[in-house]
Design a protein around this motif. Sequence first.
Motif, PDB file in Angstrom:
ATOM      1  N   LEU A 203      10.639  18.811 -54.209  1.00 32.86           N
ATOM      2  CA  LEU A 203      10.078  19.858 -53.359  1.00 32.86           C
ATOM      3  C   LEU A 203      10.162  21.195 -54.089  1.00 32.86           C
ATOM      4  O   LEU A 203      11.176  21.494 -54.736  1.00 32.86           O
ATOM      5  N   ASN A 204       9.109  21.993 -53.970  1.00 35.97           N
ATOM      6  CA  ASN A 204       9.080  23.335 -54.558  1.00 35.97           C
ATOM      7  C   ASN A 204       8.967  24.382 -53.461  1.00 35.97           C
ATOM      8  O   ASN A 204       8.229  24.198 -52.477  1.00 35.97           O
ATOM      9  N   TYR A 205       9.713  25.474 -53.624  1.00 36.61           N
ATOM     10  CA  TYR A 205       9.612  26.613 -52.714  1.00 36.61           C
ATOM     11  C   TYR A 205       8.516  27.518 -53.256  1.00 36.61           C
ATOM     12  O   TYR A 205       8.627  28.064 -54.352  1.00 36.61           O
ATOM     13  N   ILE A 206       7.433  27.698 -52.494  1.00 38.16           N
ATOM     14  CA  ILE A 206       6.268  28.432 -52.987  1.00 38.16           C
ATOM     15  C   ILE A 206       6.350  29.925 -52.666  1.00 38.16           C
ATOM     16  O   ILE A 206       6.215  30.778 -53.548  1.00 38.16           O
ATOM     17  N   LYS A 207       6.590  30.270 -51.393  1.00 33.11           N
ATOM     18  CA  LYS A 207       6.620  31.687 -51.031  1.00 33.11           C
ATOM     19  C   LYS A 207       7.258  31.869 -49.665  1.00 33.11           C
ATOM     20  O   LYS A 207       7.429  30.919 -48.893  1.00 33.11           O
ATOM     21  N   SER A 208       7.618  33.120 -49.369  1.00 32.81           N
ATOM     22  CA  SER A 208       8.143  33.510 -48.058  1.00 32.81           C
ATOM     23  C   SER A 208       7.176  34.488 -47.418  1.00 32.81           C
ATOM     24  O   SER A 208       6.409  35.182 -48.102  1.00 32.81           O
ATOM     25  N   GLY A 209       7.230  34.568 -46.094  1.00 29.31           N
ATOM     26  CA  GLY A 209       6.358  35.502 -45.385  1.00 29.31           C
ATOM     27  C   GLY A 209       6.772  35.650 -43.943  1.00 29.31           C
ATOM     28  O   GLY A 209       7.761  35.076 -43.490  1.00 29.31           O
ATOM     29  N   ALA A 210       6.014  36.449 -43.226  1.00 25.35           N
ATOM     30  CA  ALA A 210       6.203  36.630 -41.785  1.00 25.35           C
ATOM     31  C   ALA A 210       4.825  36.658 -41.154  1.00 25.35           C
ATOM     32  O   ALA A 210       3.925  37.357 -41.631  1.00 25.35           O
ATOM     33  N   VAL A 212       2.363  35.232 -37.324  1.00 27.51           N
ATOM     34  CA  VAL A 212       2.353  34.706 -35.963  1.00 27.51           C
ATOM     35  C   VAL A 212       2.149  33.199 -36.026  1.00 27.51           C
ATOM     36  O   VAL A 212       1.156  32.720 -36.575  1.00 27.51           O
ATOM     37  N   VAL A 213       3.094  32.452 -35.480  1.00 25.64           N
ATOM     38  CA  VAL A 213       3.013  30.998 -35.401  1.00 25.64           C
ATOM     39  C   VAL A 213       3.273  30.593 -33.958  1.00 25.64           C
ATOM     40  O   VAL A 213       4.272  30.997 -33.370  1.00 25.64           O
ATOM     41  N   ASP A 214       2.366  29.808 -33.394  1.00 27.83           N
ATOM     42  CA  ASP A 214       2.478  29.413 -31.980  1.00 27.83           C
ATOM     43  C   ASP A 214       2.608  30.641 -31.084  1.00 27.83           C
ATOM     44  O   ASP A 214       3.399  30.659 -30.135  1.00 27.83           O
ATOM     45  N   LEU A 215       1.868  31.690 -31.428  1.00 30.03           N
ATOM     46  CA  LEU A 215       1.793  32.926 -30.639  1.00 30.03           C
ATOM     47  C   LEU A 215       3.090  33.728 -30.644  1.00 30.03           C
ATOM     48  O   LEU A 215       3.255  34.636 -29.848  1.00 30.03           O
ATOM     49  N   LYS A 216       4.020  33.406 -31.574  1.00 37.10           N
ATOM     50  CA  LYS A 216       5.291  34.111 -31.643  1.00 37.10           C
ATOM     51  C   LYS A 216       5.527  34.635 -33.057  1.00 37.10           C
ATOM     52  O   LYS A 216       5.110  34.001 -34.028  1.00 37.10           O
ATOM     53  N   PRO A 217       6.223  35.778 -33.200  1.00 33.96           N
ATOM     54  CA  PRO A 217       6.580  36.258 -34.538  1.00 33.96           C
ATOM     55  C   PRO A 217       7.567  35.294 -35.191  1.00 33.96           C
ATOM     56  O   PRO A 217       8.582  34.939 -34.591  1.00 33.96           O
ATOM     57  N   GLN A 218       7.263  34.872 -36.429  1.00 32.76           N
ATOM     58  CA  GLN A 218       8.152  33.948 -37.113  1.00 32.76           C
ATOM     59  C   GLN A 218       8.152  34.231 -38.615  1.00 32.76           C
ATOM     60  O   GLN A 218       7.144  34.643 -39.181  1.00 32.76           O
ATOM     61  N   PHE A 219       9.321  34.012 -39.240  1.00 29.52           N
ATOM     62  CA  PHE A 219       9.380  33.971 -40.686  1.00 29.52           C
ATOM     63  C   PHE A 219       8.860  32.605 -41.120  1.00 29.52           C
ATOM     64  O   PHE A 219       9.022  31.614 -40.417  1.00 29.52           O
ATOM     65  N   VAL A 220       8.245  32.558 -42.303  1.00 37.25           N
ATOM     66  CA  VAL A 220       7.639  31.310 -42.764  1.00 37.25           C
ATOM     67  C   VAL A 220       7.964  31.093 -44.234  1.00 37.25           C
ATOM     68  O   VAL A 220       7.792  31.989 -45.066  1.00 37.25           O
ATOM     69  N   SER A 221       8.440  29.889 -44.543  1.00 36.99           N
ATOM     70  CA  SER A 221       8.605  29.446 -45.929  1.00 36.99           C
ATOM     71  C   SER A 221       7.538  28.398 -46.222  1.00 36.99           C
ATOM     72  O   SER A 221       7.370  27.452 -45.446  1.00 36.99           O
ATOM     73  N   ALA A 268       8.755  27.197 -40.258  1.00 32.70           N
ATOM     74  CA  ALA A 268       8.742  28.435 -39.474  1.00 32.70           C
ATOM     75  C   ALA A 268      10.079  28.637 -38.771  1.00 32.70           C
ATOM     76  O   ALA A 268      10.665  27.699 -38.231  1.00 32.70           O
ATOM     77  N   TYR A 269      10.542  29.902 -38.792  1.00 38.51           N
ATOM     78  CA  TYR A 269      11.799  30.289 -38.162  1.00 38.51           C
ATOM     79  C   TYR A 269      11.483  31.271 -37.023  1.00 38.51           C
ATOM     80  O   TYR A 269      11.167  32.443 -37.284  1.00 38.51           O
ATOM     81  N   PRO A 270      11.546  30.852 -35.762  1.00 32.29           N
ATOM     82  CA  PRO A 270      11.235  31.761 -34.647  1.00 32.29           C
ATOM     83  C   PRO A 270      12.233  32.918 -34.585  1.00 32.29           C
ATOM     84  O   PRO A 270      13.444  32.720 -34.694  1.00 32.29           O
ATOM     85  N   VAL A 299      15.152  36.183 -50.896  1.00 31.46           N
ATOM     86  CA  VAL A 299      15.189  37.504 -50.277  1.00 31.46           C
ATOM     87  C   VAL A 299      13.757  37.928 -49.983  1.00 31.46           C
ATOM     88  O   VAL A 299      12.892  37.889 -50.872  1.00 31.46           O
ATOM     89  N   HIS A 300      13.527  38.317 -48.733  1.00 36.22           N
ATOM     90  CA  HIS A 300      12.168  38.691 -48.323  1.00 36.22           C
ATOM     91  C   HIS A 300      12.200  40.018 -47.567  1.00 36.22           C
ATOM     92  O   HIS A 300      13.024  40.206 -46.666  1.00 36.22           O
ATOM     93  N   THR A 301      11.333  40.918 -47.954  1.00 35.30           N
ATOM     94  CA  THR A 301      11.240  42.232 -47.310  1.00 35.30           C
ATOM     95  C   THR A 301      10.020  42.296 -46.404  1.00 35.30           C
ATOM     96  O   THR A 301       8.901  42.000 -46.846  1.00 35.30           O
ATOM     97  N   VAL A 302      10.242  42.665 -45.166  1.00 32.68           N
ATOM     98  CA  VAL A 302       9.158  42.835 -44.201  1.00 32.68           C
ATOM     99  C   VAL A 302       8.832  44.317 -44.119  1.00 32.68           C
ATOM    100  O   VAL A 302       9.666  45.130 -43.688  1.00 32.68           O
ATOM    101  N   GLU A 303       7.644  44.686 -44.556  1.00 32.08           N
ATOM    102  CA  GLU A 303       7.216  46.078 -44.513  1.00 32.08           C
ATOM    103  C   GLU A 303       6.837  46.475 -43.078  1.00 32.08           C
ATOM    104  O   GLU A 303       6.450  45.609 -42.268  1.00 32.08           O
ATOM    105  N   PRO A 304       6.948  47.780 -42.759  1.00 35.23           N
ATOM    106  CA  PRO A 304       6.599  48.231 -41.392  1.00 35.23           C
ATOM    107  C   PRO A 304       5.193  47.818 -40.963  1.00 35.23           C
ATOM    108  O   PRO A 304       4.984  47.413 -39.812  1.00 35.23           O
TER     109      PRO A 304
END
Length: 355
Positions: A203-210, A212-221, A268-270, A299-304
Amino acid sequence: MSFSKRNINVTSRTVIFTLVAMLITLFIAPQFSAHAESYGAFYVEANLPENQYDPNVGYFDLMMEPNMKQTISFDVINQGDQPMRASINFQNGTTTLNAEKSYIHEETPDVSMKHPMTTMAVLRTQEVIIPANQRSTIAIDVTAPSVAFDGVSVGGFSVTADTIEIQADTSKKAKGEIQIESRTTYLIALQIRMNETKVEKNLNYIKSGAEVVDLKPQFVSTLQNDRAVVMNDISINGTVTPEGSDQPIARIQKQVGGILPNTQFPIAYPVQSQKLEPGTYVIDLEIKSGEEVWHWQEVHTVEPDTADAVNDGSVIAKQTNWMLVLVVGLLLIIVILLVIILYMRYRQQRERRNA
């Protein structure tokens, strides 16, 4: 009784009736909804060929040689007492949210997929009408690549059954119009291998992000299985923690999942607070498959701007409490009607004093 007093009584009864009707509509009516009963009087059955690798499974698991061509088939059996229409679709196997196998999503094959199933198998028909208590055979032409590959390639057929009712009107019959009443779907997988060479899992880790998943804010790998191997018994344990803190604000735990060959998929991490805050976060993710374990810290930075966009796109973050709106509206109507009643009584009393 004077006309004015009778008018007051009628108005009062009207108000009471209106309020009762509104209460019934508000608290009782929403409990009822139309629901079409699913048509389940059919099933699918694979006609396993001689080159079936595992005869103990109910799906196709073919051992093929280079340039080998064959026709396989499965039956759709209508056990019901009415005709049905079967629609058949065929897709490459994909892995969806939080490691779920899927055979119904049409996606661009991952760059690691050298032999997509849709390049090897072709449906002869995509729709058939099956009379009551009869069956229809669906044929598929399969051609193996000219060069043998290690591992497996996977795809799947989805069979959607609709009960049908030909319209009684002659003009509609002439047009062949069909009315869909209800629907259910069955899946049957197709797996092809060309040798018994063992392929190591990876398995390879491709990217991190944030997002909307299932209509909710979630972090995503986003992860990638870049090998031609199926991974079963997947377990997932992941957290998202603000940098410098030891209290996670988002989490994913799952004990049973599956990953298909050569696919990318999101984990996804709710967000527990249901609102995404800008900042720097540490994503910690562990995935197990049998004896294999993968662990990442990112480490992932969420911009405003990203946080605002995700929160604005989230129904939970901005949803309207419609029940509260309805209750406030109902109370406002009650107040207005009571004011009208009190005013009419005041006017009646004034008329009596002046009489």
